[in-house]
Design an enzyme around this catalytic site. Structure first.
Site, PDB file in Angstrom:
ATOM      1  N   MET A  30      43.880  38.834  46.671  1.00  0.00           N
ATOM      2  CA  MET A  30      43.555  38.295  47.957  1.00  0.00           C
ATOM      3  C   MET A  30      43.127  36.803  47.795  1.00  0.00           C
ATOM      4  SD  MET A  30      41.222  41.391  49.887  1.00  0.00           S
ATOM      5  CE  MET A  30      39.620  41.122  48.802  1.00  0.00           C
ATOM      6  N   HIS A  34      41.389  33.144  39.963  1.00  0.00           N
ATOM      7  CA  HIS A  34      40.874  32.545  38.812  1.00  0.00           C
ATOM      8  C   HIS A  34      41.443  33.217  37.514  1.00  0.00           C
ATOM      9  CE1 HIS A  34      39.432  36.909  38.656  1.00  0.00           C
ATOM     10  NE2 HIS A  34      39.014  36.678  39.925  1.00  0.00           N
ATOM     11  N   HIS A  37      42.879  36.828  37.417  1.00  0.00           N
ATOM     12  CA  HIS A  37      44.200  36.909  38.266  1.00  0.00           C
ATOM     13  C   HIS A  37      45.264  36.085  37.212  1.00  0.00           C
ATOM     14  CE1 HIS A  37      41.645  36.569  41.921  1.00  0.00           C
ATOM     15  NE2 HIS A  37      42.001  37.733  42.093  1.00  0.00           N
ATOM     16  N   GLN A  61      40.020  46.432  54.632  1.00  0.00           N
ATOM     17  CA  GLN A  61      39.329  47.059  53.665  1.00  0.00           C
ATOM     18  C   GLN A  61      37.871  46.412  53.597  1.00  0.00           C
ATOM     19  OE1 GLN A  61      42.120  45.183  50.579  1.00  0.00           O
ATOM     20  NE2 GLN A  61      40.406  44.889  49.489  1.00  0.00           N
ATOM     21  N   GLY A 147      43.511  44.535  38.067  1.00  0.00           N
ATOM     22  CA  GLY A 147      42.780  44.408  37.070  1.00  0.00           C
ATOM     23  C   GLY A 147      41.569  45.703  36.946  1.00  0.00           C
ATOM     24  N   GLN A 153      39.167  51.268  42.332  1.00  0.00           N
ATOM     25  CA  GLN A 153      40.500  50.901  42.973  1.00  0.00           C
ATOM     26  C   GLN A 153      41.818  51.176  42.184  1.00  0.00           C
ATOM     27  OE1 GLN A 153      41.158  47.281  45.161  1.00  0.00           O
ATOM     28  NE2 GLN A 153      41.942  46.375  43.492  1.00  0.00           N
ATOM     29  N   MET A 184      34.808  37.945  35.803  1.00  0.00           N
ATOM     30  CA  MET A 184      35.335  36.865  36.781  1.00  0.00           C
ATOM     31  C   MET A 184      35.589  37.667  38.150  1.00  0.00           C
ATOM     32  SD  MET A 184      37.416  34.362  34.987  1.00  0.00           S
ATOM     33  CE  MET A 184      36.677  33.627  33.471  1.00  0.00           C
ATOM     34  N   SER A 186      36.379  36.374  42.433  1.00  0.00           N
ATOM     35  CA  SER A 186      36.554  35.413  43.587  1.00  0.00           C
ATOM     36  C   SER A 186      35.073  35.285  44.033  1.00  0.00           C
ATOM     37  CB  SER A 186      37.521  35.685  44.682  1.00  0.00           C
ATOM     38  OG  SER A 186      38.630  35.956  43.982  1.00  0.00           O
TER      39      SER A 186
END
Ligand code: PAF
Length: 284
Positions: A30, A34, A37, A61, A147, A153, A184, A186
């Site tokens: 999304m 960072h 990612h 979502q 991740g 998820q 980490m 966002s």
């Protein structure tokens, strides 16, 4: 590096790449990239000939009252980072192209979405599963990288690809942490310096739980209640859940074993943070 905004153009590029015998690797995000990612991108680079990064803040979502509007965005900064990291294509569609008028199809995964984030964020996984299925159909990757921070998820996405016979290998990557342990995200950008300190309670809870297990504790309820007590000491922390679940079924466990994962969701101020980790040392 190309930036593609249109679904039709992205799908055409994917079809041409497949026809040319290229392996497509895919990192769905999304945005507001960072280091975590970037570790997914690095893995994607190794796994395919053509690396596609999607950046799409997926409205379906987010629930009512969640942070869809405020979710941090920064396409220019993201594209600089992506280019430097070796991404070939950024796919950054508009919501109106992903969900045009008349859109009516949603993907729901049962069972493993009932617990944890699925319970506290009704409809969240329906949105995730729908957008990930759509992205897979558009980008047509052979490999997709996610991740482990979003543990549930990842389990849900593995489930869809298996159940729907999607020819995509799903790769999960370890949680990337700041030097003081904060996972980490966002969303960390929402934290003031004071809240940022209090947010360490999540990673510290993982360490505390592992230490309890190492010292011989195997009762999940005992570990959970010790963690709840220490989280409650943070003035701005509010627990959403602290659970110990089986790594594959995501069902709550009574006793800690090799399959036990501690999963936490805690609001620090208004920011909902998640973290997780295995409790018995031969994982991660
Ligand atoms: O993990 C995320 O960033 C999102 O949930 C995903 C997988 C890109 C779907 O919107």
């Amino acid at each position: 590096m190309d930036i593609i905004r249109l679904v039709s153009e992205m799908q055409q590029r994917a079809i041409s790449a497949q026809a040319a015998g290229q392996t497509i690797s895919f990192v769905p995000t999304m945005g507001f990239l960072h280091q975590g990612h970037l570790s997914l991108i690095e893995e994607g680079r190794k796994k395919g000939d053509l690396l596609v990064l999607s950046i799409f803040v997926n409205p379906t979502q987010f629930g009512q009252g969640e942070d869809f509007e405020d979710y941090p965005r920064g396409l220019q900064q993201d594209s600089d980072l992506a280019q430097e990291a070796g991404v070939d294509i950024i796919f950054a569609p508009e919501a109106s192209d992903m969900y045009p008028d008349g859109y009516a199809t949603y993907v729901d995964v049962e069972g493993i979405t009932d617990n944890l984030c699925g319970r506290s964020r009704p409809g969240h996984f329906r949105g995730v599963c729908t957008v990930v299925s759509k992205l897979f159909n558009i980008v047509q990757p052979q490999v997709a990288i996610f991740g482990n921070k979003d543990f549930q998820q990842l389990a849900v996405i593995r489930r869809i690809t298996l159940d729907m016979n999607m020819p995509v290998e799903i790769v999960g990557m370890s949680i990337f942490r700041e030097s003081d342990g904060l996972a980490m995200s966002s969303r960390n950008v929402y934290l003031t310096p004071e809240l940022r300190k209090q947010a360490l309670v999540l990673s510290q809870s993982l360490l505390k739980a592992k230490a309890l297990v190492e010292s011989g504790e195997t009762d999940c309820a005992t570990v959970i209640s010790r963690l709840r007590e220490s989280i409650a000491c943070q003035p701005d922390a509010r627990i959403d859940y602290v659970q110990i679940c089986h790594q594959s079924t995501l069902a709550d466990q009574d006793h800690i074993d090799i399959d036990s994962v501690l999963l936490l969701a805690v609001y620090v101020g208004n920011t909902r943070l998640i973290d997780n980790g295995y409790l018995v040392q031969n994982h991660d």
